[in-house]
Write an enzyme that holds these catalytic residues in place. Structure first.
Site, PDB file in Angstrom:
ATOM      1  N   LYS A   1      80.265  88.214   1.643  1.00 27.61           N
ATOM      2  CA  LYS A   1      80.073  88.064   0.205  1.00 27.61           C
ATOM      3  C   LYS A   1      78.611  88.349  -0.128  1.00 27.61           C
ATOM      4  O   LYS A   1      77.697  87.805   0.497  1.00 27.61           O
ATOM      5  CB  LYS A   1      80.457  86.644  -0.223  1.00 27.61           C
ATOM      6  CG  LYS A   1      80.558  86.456  -1.722  1.00 27.61           C
ATOM      7  CD  LYS A   1      81.170  85.097  -2.052  1.00 27.61           C
ATOM      8  CE  LYS A   1      81.301  84.920  -3.551  1.00 27.61           C
ATOM      9  NZ  LYS A   1      81.937  83.637  -3.894  1.00 27.61           N
TER      10      LYS A   1
ATOM     11  N   GLU B   1      95.420  73.370  -8.006  1.00 27.01           N
ATOM     12  CA  GLU B   1      95.405  72.339  -9.042  1.00 27.01           C
ATOM     13  C   GLU B   1      96.645  71.457  -8.997  1.00 27.01           C
ATOM     14  O   GLU B   1      96.562  70.239  -9.247  1.00 27.01           O
ATOM     15  CB  GLU B   1      95.280  72.990 -10.427  1.00 27.01           C
ATOM     16  CG  GLU B   1      93.943  73.642 -10.700  1.00 27.01           C
ATOM     17  CD  GLU B   1      93.813  75.049 -10.110  1.00 27.01           C
ATOM     18  OE1 GLU B   1      92.721  75.619 -10.193  1.00 27.01           O
ATOM     19  OE2 GLU B   1      94.827  75.558  -9.572  1.00 27.01           O
TER      20      GLU B   1
ATOM     21  N   ARG C   1      97.570  74.979 -14.793  1.00 37.00           N
ATOM     22  CA  ARG C   1      98.306  75.305 -13.574  1.00 37.00           C
ATOM     23  C   ARG C   1      98.944  74.063 -12.949  1.00 37.00           C
ATOM     24  O   ARG C   1      99.820  74.179 -12.102  1.00 37.00           O
ATOM     25  CB  ARG C   1      97.371  75.991 -12.591  1.00 37.00           C
ATOM     26  CG  ARG C   1      96.828  77.314 -13.103  1.00 37.00           C
ATOM     27  CD  ARG C   1      95.511  77.698 -12.424  1.00 37.00           C
ATOM     28  NE  ARG C   1      95.638  77.907 -11.000  1.00 37.00           N
ATOM     29  CZ  ARG C   1      95.943  79.075 -10.438  1.00 37.00           C
ATOM     30  NH1 ARG C   1      96.137  80.137 -11.209  1.00 37.00           N
ATOM     31  NH2 ARG C   1      96.035  79.192  -9.139  1.00 37.00           N
TER      32      ARG C   1
END
Length: 723
Positions: free
Chosen positions: A339, A425, A453
């Site tokens: 990343k 979630e 969600r």
């Protein structure tokens, strides 16, 4: 069995051309020459970008050779850096898929082929290569291009995103549709990683794809984080918030076997058919012996990897083979990436540079607006720490957003009482319910937009069982440049209809601290507190505008007090009209605010009374939507001819609850009360600053002022067709 000289030569060739992911002092060997250009500040990119200048669409890439593709990747990386430095945005994730983006657009033919970027916050290189290079200065700005993929923005954006773990489902649906419609080409590629692979929906889709044998390629972009920015101390340590991260890291040890396996499969074709069958069985046995039978293959995927996601020499031929394969079996290509790759500051601080404001490319120093007042997020976190210091049963849960919810601050103080479950979630809410069953006091801290969600879990696992889960919704209201996928518009509407919930929203930092304290002692019902992105107002504004009586500290400065428990379901009158204003009922107006629009309501009230001495404006803070303070609503309705509600939510929220009560209570029957709910319009709001979005939505002080003047007939209201 002894290998022939030709076979040994083939093995040697394969072992040199198949590039394993081999870290060397944190870098990739094959790119050491390019990396030498950016080892330390100042970080400077190429003065000209001749290859990139020749690319107007992905079709222009087909004529490039490997050397030119590598140069294109180099130029593209710096183009991304320079663009984001001027607008801000998601930086590290885009840099990490730079080479992959080049490879995908070189191998596949969009828009006929579909590439779906999960979450799509890593799509900036993709946008540059697909005709939007010259629009990058408008990235995430009002009237500009989105920071995410958006179908209406470009035919090259196969699927819109912003939330995670959706790409595999979308790719499967596209693949099935192409097959059923008899389309000539059926290449659907889902690029998932950077947290999205931890979402349960991704596994539901993989299970279905393997079962239905959908032709598709899933590219797992494994950048070592799996969760979004990690490093927060928690009950699981400071490692990525997922066991999957450990699993994929362990797969790296099987890479030498992957090289041998590739050779064995090539060599196998030279053998008689009966020996080929034996070798196939050996291959399957060895595969299970080395990696334990990979999770992905058990789900029905053919697993390829791990492969260096920054090595075009190796990645492009693999993608070409997958593109040209006649097999309908879904494939998972496991890429190992870094990343922030290619920009040392982003590599070294991928969490801090995951999302950035404007910054200096040469130094990586971000331009940040200085604010004396702390953010609502940090105020919440410190208030929770204060409560947790007194109560050892308080724990914090987040779903891969520790920095955005303040759980990073809480985690540094109470690491063993902090739980990051990854992008999950649903799991976070039900896990909190389980904790509540056993006597803990869980604070489930989730963005408003992401709590959508976990809606079924809020209803089924929390509310129906009346478990005292404390839900804390950060980023309620407009969030600014992330646009419609991230606005917290709907929580009041989708939570307000659930029986038994306590729903509250603070108007300022003092009320925020009060509500944390109140949630901590609310043990007989589930509760929700929502607050927006932004900063507090500071002691001086709280004293002069909000009317708080603050005490001075030893330095002679006004000090914000500690949180206090407030009565559930009780609002407060913040401002009453002064002097002889509003002598008759028709000249008296009440504003009932829910949330931090109270500041704008107070400003509007001041402006109206300064302009018209006959008007009197009362401003109240509802504090609670459920249970609603019906006594306060009745008082305001009885004493005023106009009642205006203001909130940071959509249609169906606080204003509708007030109106529902007024009509059932008969307050509207005599026709002597004018009521107006001021809410977010029934529309999606694209990227802009928060101020611009509230202005466009008609929820700033001048709009509240205008509503007062129209309802009291101080100005003529325009007809709807004239607006």
């Amino acid at each position: 069995m002894r290998l022939s000289r030709n076979c040994l030569y083939l093995l040697a060739c394969l072992s040199t051309t198949t590039s394993a992911f081999v870290p060397q002092q944190g870098h990739f060997r094959q790119n050491a020459v390019l990396r030498a250009e950016v080892e330390g500040p100042p970080y400077v990119g190429p003065a000209v970008k001749p290859i990139l200048d020749s690319i107007d669409s992905p079709a222009d890439m087909k004529r490039l050779d490997m050397r030119q593709l590598k140069q294109l990747a180099h130029e593209l990386r710096w183009e991304t850096l320079e663009a984001v430095s001027k607008t801000g945005g998601h930086l590290s994730s885009s840099l990490g898929v730079n080479e992959l983006t080049v490879a995908l657009h070189y191998v596949f033919d969009m828009p006929e082929d579909d590439i779906i970027w999960d979450v799509s916050h890593q799509c900036y290189p993709h946008k540059i290569l697909t005709g939007r290079r010259h629009s990058m200065p408008t990235l995430r700005q009002a009237g500009g291009i989105s920071g995410f993929c958006k179908r209406k923005e470009s035919p090259y954006d196969s699927f819109g995103a912003g939330h995670s773990s959706t790409s595999i489902s979308a790719a499967q649906g596209m693949s099935v549709a192409k097959s059923m419609l008899g389309k000539r080409r059926n290449n659907c590629i889902a690029v998932i990683g950077d947290g999205a692979i931890t979402g349960g929906m991704a596994y539901e889709a993989m299970n279905s794809a393997g079962y239905l044998r959908s032709r598709m390629i899933v590219i797992l972009n494994d950048n070592g984080q799996v969760s979004l920015p990690t490093g927060t101390p928690s009950a699981g340590g400071t490692v990525p918030a997922s066991q999957l991260s450990t699993y994929t890291s362990n797969l790296l040890v099987s890479k030498p076997f992957q090289n041998f396996r590739d050779f064995a499969k090539s060599f196998n074709k030279l053998l008689p058919e009966q020996l080929q069958d034996v070798n196939k069985r050996i291959d399957e046995y060895a595969r299970g012996m080395v990696s334990g039978g990979t999770l992905f293959e058990e789900l029905g995927f053919y697993y390829v990897g791990p492969v260096d996601g920054h090595d075009l020499d190796n990645m492009i031929p693999i993608l070409e083979k997958l593109r040209d394969s006649d097999s309908n079996k879904p494939v998972l290509l496991h890429l190992k990436t870094v990343k922030g790759y290619g920009y040392p500051p982003a590599e070294q601080a991928s969490d801090r540079l995951h999302a950035v404001g404007k910054f200096n490319v040469a130094t990586a120093v971000q331009q940040k607006t200085k604010s004396i007042a702390p953010t609502f997020t940090s105020i919440f976190a410190n208030a929770l720490i204060e409560a947790a210091t007194e109560d050892r049963t308080i724990v914090g849960i987040t779903a891969a957003m520790p920095g955005g919810t303040g759980m990073d601050i809480f985690g540094r103080r109470f690491p063993k009482r902090t739980f990051d479950v990854g992008i999950a979630e649903q799991h976070a809410v039900t896990m909190a319910a389980g904790m509540a069953c056993e006597g803990l006091k869980p604070f489930a801290c989730i963005y408003s937009t992401f709590m959508q969600r976990g809606y079924d879990q809020v209803v089924h696992d929390v509310a129906i069982q009346n478990l005292p889960v404390r839900m804390v919704l950060d980023r309620a209201g407009f969030v600014g440049n992330d646009g419609p996928t991230h606005h917290g518009c709907y929580d009041l509407a989708y939570l307000g209809c659930i029986p038994g919930l306590v729903i509250m929203s603070p108007s300022d930092e003092i009320e925020l601290k009060n509500m944390v304290k109140t949630q901590a002692v609310t043990d007989d019902a589930p509760s929700v507190m929502r607050y927006p992105r932004g900063t507090g107002y500071g002691a001086e504004t709280l004293r002069t505008l909000f009317g708080y009586e603050l005490e001075k500290n030893s330095a002679g400065e006004y000090e914000i007090p500690r949180g206090q428990v407030i009565p559930i379901g009780k609002g407060r009158v913040v401002r009453r009209s002064s002097g002889d204003r509003g002598k008759s009922r028709k000249d008296r107006v009440a504003i009932l605010s829910f949330g931090t629009r109270l500041h704008e309501a107070l400003v509007a009230a001041q402006q109206v009374e300064e302009e018209d001495e006959s008007l009197g404006v009362t401003v109240a803070d509802a504090r609670f939507m459920k249970p609603l303070d019906v006594d306060l609503v009745r008082e305001l309705a009885d004493e005023h001819s106009v009642l205006i509600t203001v909130e940071e939510g959509s249609i169906g929220g606080f204003g509708d609850h007030v109106l529902h009560f007024l009509t059932l209570d008969g307050q509207m029957d005599e026709g002597n009360l004018k009521f107006r709910p001021m809410v977010m319009p029934d529309a999606y709001f694209e990227a802009a600053t928060q101020r611009e979005q509230y202005e466009a939505a008609g929820l700033n002080a001048r709009h509240i002022r205008g509503t007062i003047l129209r309802l009291t007939k101080r100005i003529v209201a325009p007809q709807l067709q004239d607006v």
